[in-house]
Design an enzyme around this catalytic site. Structure first.
Site, PDB file in Angstrom:
ATOM      1  N   ASP A  52       0.858  -1.259  -0.095  1.00  0.00           N
ATOM      2  CA  ASP A  52       0.200  -0.087  -0.014  1.00  0.00           C
ATOM      3  C   ASP A  52       0.768   1.260  -0.057  1.00  0.00           C
ATOM      4  O   ASP A  52       2.058   1.247   0.368  1.00  0.00           O
ATOM      5  CB  ASP A  52      -0.816  -0.098   1.357  1.00  0.00           C
ATOM      6  CG  ASP A  52      -2.174  -0.465   1.222  1.00  0.00           C
ATOM      7  OD1 ASP A  52      -2.452  -0.789   0.104  1.00  0.00           O
ATOM      8  OD2 ASP A  52      -3.019  -0.807   2.127  1.00  0.00           O
ATOM      9  N   TYR A 110       6.164  -9.379   7.579  1.00  0.00           N
ATOM     10  CA  TYR A 110       5.986  -8.151   7.958  1.00  0.00           C
ATOM     11  C   TYR A 110       6.226  -8.000   9.368  1.00  0.00           C
ATOM     12  O   TYR A 110       5.818  -8.358  10.452  1.00  0.00           O
ATOM     13  CB  TYR A 110       4.429  -7.551   7.664  1.00  0.00           C
ATOM     14  CG  TYR A 110       4.186  -7.715   6.162  1.00  0.00           C
ATOM     15  CD1 TYR A 110       4.229  -6.474   5.546  1.00  0.00           C
ATOM     16  CD2 TYR A 110       3.579  -8.469   5.649  1.00  0.00           C
ATOM     17  CE1 TYR A 110       3.954  -6.295   4.060  1.00  0.00           C
ATOM     18  CE2 TYR A 110       3.154  -8.661   4.342  1.00  0.00           C
ATOM     19  CZ  TYR A 110       3.268  -7.437   3.531  1.00  0.00           C
ATOM     20  OH  TYR A 110       3.104  -7.385   2.193  1.00  0.00           O
TER      21      TYR A 110
END
Lengths: 245, 245
Positions: A52, A110
């Site tokens: 994103d 992540y």
């Protein structure tokens, strides 16, 4: 014709995410331009993870096909000369022509970083989300346990995302305290849209005392995005590891 | 009238250093503007360490005098509302009116960070100097030992700097490996102009094999700036600790 795999690191601050968008700076757009200029042919990469807007990466993956005579290993050096300083190729190598980064099993990790201090620290502002509200790491850890394993993560998926199934597997979800930072590290085969940021937002809610660690079980069962916490801001999120199995 | 001490953190990337300069963004300039606006009176801070253009700080110190009725401890909050996001007050407190941050003994610690990897990592580019040339940390450590203690650091002072004496004391100088980063940490009572960056540049030269660790002795004895290594780039340097004794 050969297929080349790139490992790409970037500071996402100045980008509208990975995916190509007309009139906006994106990582994919920068790679396509730099590669097309270098190889003097229109090149379009295929990316592994479409991060994103504002999200960082140490090791996203992209592939492209080329008939260039430049050895695959040398492309990283040549490409880095043409990329802006907030995007850097970490390696380039030839792979099987059938290798597709989104169609093979992988394991992604992540990290979501939170600066939990009295005041923001300017040199951390781009890579960690700041909150002065004290977070209870122990509670966040207790909550994290309920999310490990295979679950329907519908409550942790952005509304409107179109996917066949919202079932995913989290191999490991840890919450560590590193000086004044809290690091949420999540490893899985794949993630739904905004899933890691919604997990981070939910764990932070529990860390600040809104809801008990066990409430995560109820949130999972509800299969309703409204039950989970807010989507944590993009700046705290970095793709840190990407392994193909 | 009371004297207020501020602890100031900043990302030096966008600034021409600490010291006020007409027409240029400096940390001192930002503090003066924000304080003058907040207290509705012309305020000029006195800074402790006049860091260079591009150098960062977690804890530089400044004082100013004011007759405001705002409690000293609250000024940090109000000031942070008016400062740009790359400057953040970490604390504010009332001190004796005789306290002058440059006229009292102190102990400062600087960190110089080097990313020693195959390729640059974008999310580290603003806070670490990148070099792909492998550095021998052991040799850098051996060289560092010769710099500890009281010495005439004339060889490690920028040419043209006007000072009464170039004798300084380094309490501790360590070189640590942290994953793909090398951190040079130096603690002393005071430093000459560019001294830490020249030390970093000299240790890096030795780390890459140009000169033996013992050569630092000769460099010190020469009292000649030309004998030392280059001044390492500002981005790697951060003032990390500041104690008044």
């Amino acid at each position: 014709m050969k297929r080349v795999k790139l490992v790409v690191a970037y500071d996402g601050t100045a980008y509208h995410g990975w995916q190509l968008q007309p009139g906006r700076r994106t990582i994919e757009g920068e790679l396509n331009s730099a590669l097309s200029a270098l190889l003097q042919k229109e090149i379009q990469v295929i990316g592994a993870s479409r991060t994103d807007s504002g999200v960082h990466a140490l090791c996203n993956v992209a592939v492209f096909d080329t008939d260039t005579r430049i050895p695959a290993e040398k492309i990283s050096y040549a490409l880095n000369q043409r990329l802006p300083e907030d995007v850097r190729i970490q390696s380039s190598e030839e792979v099987e022509t059938t290798f597709h980064p989104r169609h093979c099993s992988s394991r992604k990790t992540y990290e979501y970083r939170i600066l939990n201090a009295h005041f923001p620290i300017p040199t951390k502002r781009l890579y960690a989300y700041f909150t002065y509200v004290p977070l209870d790491v122990k509670k966040m850890r207790q909550a994290a346990v309920y999310l490990e394993g295979e679950h329907d993560f519908k409550s942790f998926c952005a509304v409107g995302a179109v996917v066949e199934s919202t079932v995913r597997t989290i191999y490991e979800l840890t919450v560590e305290k590193e000086a004044d930072e809290i690091v949420i590290r999540v490893c899985g085969s794949g993630f739904l849209y905004n899933m890691v940021r919604i997990i981070a937002g939910t764990l932070m809610e529990i860390g600040r005392g809104n809801g008990r660690p066990e409430s995560v079980k109820t949130i999972l069962e509800a299969k309703d995005r409204q039950m989970a916490g807010p989507t944590a801001p993009a700046c705290g999120l970095t793709l840190v590891k990407y392994d193909f199995l």
